[in-house]
Scaffold this motif. Structure first.
Motif, PDB file in Angstrom:
ATOM      1  N   THR A 118       0.853  -1.180   0.000  1.00  0.00           N
ATOM      2  CA  THR A 118       0.000   0.000   0.000  1.00  0.00           C
ATOM      3  C   THR A 118       0.887   1.228   0.000  1.00  0.00           C
ATOM      4  N   VAL A 119       0.353   2.322  -0.529  1.00  0.00           N
ATOM      5  CA  VAL A 119       1.078   3.590  -0.492  1.00  0.00           C
ATOM      6  C   VAL A 119       1.192   3.977   0.978  1.00  0.00           C
ATOM      7  N   ARG A 122       3.689   9.869   1.117  1.00  0.00           N
ATOM      8  CA  ARG A 122       3.742  10.709  -0.084  1.00  0.00           C
ATOM      9  C   ARG A 122       4.509  11.980   0.275  1.00  0.00           C
ATOM     10  N   VAL A 138       5.875   8.874  -4.260  1.00  0.00           N
ATOM     11  CA  VAL A 138       4.868   7.980  -3.678  1.00  0.00           C
ATOM     12  C   VAL A 138       5.575   6.695  -3.242  1.00  0.00           C
ATOM     13  N   TYR A 139       5.780   6.535  -1.930  1.00  0.00           N
ATOM     14  CA  TYR A 139       6.479   5.381  -1.370  1.00  0.00           C
ATOM     15  C   TYR A 139       5.516   4.235  -1.120  1.00  0.00           C
ATOM     16  N   PHE A 140       5.982   2.992  -1.430  1.00  0.00           N
ATOM     17  CA  PHE A 140       5.105   1.853  -1.183  1.00  0.00           C
ATOM     18  C   PHE A 140       5.829   0.614  -0.688  1.00  0.00           C
ATOM     19  N   ALA A 149       9.900   3.906  -4.440  1.00  0.00           N
ATOM     20  CA  ALA A 149       8.898   4.954  -4.635  1.00  0.00           C
ATOM     21  C   ALA A 149       8.787   5.331  -6.103  1.00  0.00           C
ATOM     22  N   GLY A 185      -2.811   7.911  -6.500  1.00  0.00           N
ATOM     23  CA  GLY A 185      -2.218   7.116  -5.431  1.00  0.00           C
ATOM     24  C   GLY A 185      -2.173   7.786  -4.076  1.00  0.00           C
ATOM     25  N   THR A 187      -2.464   7.973   0.088  1.00  0.00           N
ATOM     26  CA  THR A 187      -1.978   7.083   1.143  1.00  0.00           C
ATOM     27  C   THR A 187      -3.019   5.992   1.384  1.00  0.00           C
ATOM     28  N   VAL A 191      -1.001  -1.215  -4.033  1.00  0.00           N
ATOM     29  CA  VAL A 191       0.001  -1.317  -5.096  1.00  0.00           C
ATOM     30  C   VAL A 191       0.287  -2.804  -5.273  1.00  0.00           C
TER      31      VAL A 191
END
Length: 195
Positions: A118-119, A122, A138-140, A149, A185, A187, A191
């Motif tokens: 999941t995100v 951000r 966008v980090y996941f 990201a 995307g 939070t 993903v």
């Protein structure tokens, strides 16, 4: 009596350093793959990293895209971001499993594991470790201590190749695609990483 200074926890330092490193790698990878300044028309050309049949799409519904641009059947269901390691391609998929947008990307040197994420975070903008301004981060995921990201360069440039031995987890995309992924995307967004 003087008050002792408070130290920042080590995770704060590690997170800051990792974020900077990812930003640098993403920029360098994008620069190497696409050239100095991709434009909207350049987004319609496949990059050297894309599979032969893959073509980025600027249209909101990629119904006319080649078979390789169809959402992978192994990517789950529902609203999600799908990232294919083999195709270097991202899909933004609506709740009804219709692809809203698909495009090719320039991956970093460290890939996320295949699976569901999941995100988690951000960030509007920062400066990559290569000195390039990046946005829509966008980090996941994280792999071997490297944060993974999505992002794009503020000036739209692609990253140059990463220096030998450099570990980067940034997945860079064209500016218009970065803007679309940022809007999609939020939070908590799912993903799904597939082969």
């Amino acid at each position: 009596m003087p008050v002792p200074a408070r130290r920042l926890p080590s995770w704060v330092w590690v997170t800051g350093l990792t974020t900077g490193a990812i930003a640098a790698v993403v920029f360098l990878t994008t620069q190497a793959e696409q050239g100095p300044h991709p434009t909207a028309s350049a987004a319609n050309r496949p990059s050297a990293s894309a599979s032969a049949g893959a073509q980025p799409s600027a249209s909101p519904k990629p119904s006319a895209t080649p078979k390789s641009a169809e959402v992978p059947g192994s990517s789950g269901t529902g609203r999600r971001i799908v990232y294919s390691l083999g195709q270097h391609r991202v899909w933004l998929v609506d709740a009804d499993d219709t692809a809203r947008r698909t495009f090719t990307v320039w991956p970093g040197t460290v890939n996320p594991a295949v699976g569901s994420f999941t995100v988690s975070l951000r960030k509007d903008a920062t400066t990559g470790s290569d000195g390039v301004a990046i946005e829509h981060i966008v980090y996941f995921s994280a792999t071997s201590g490297v944060n993974i990201a999505f992002s794009n360069a503020v000036d739209g440039s692609s990253p140059p190749p990463a220096a030998a031995g450099t570990q980067t987890g940034g997945i860079r995309m064209a500016k218009a695609d970065g803007t679309a992924l940022w809007a999609f995307g939020e939070t908590g967004t799912k993903v799904r990483v597939v082969d």
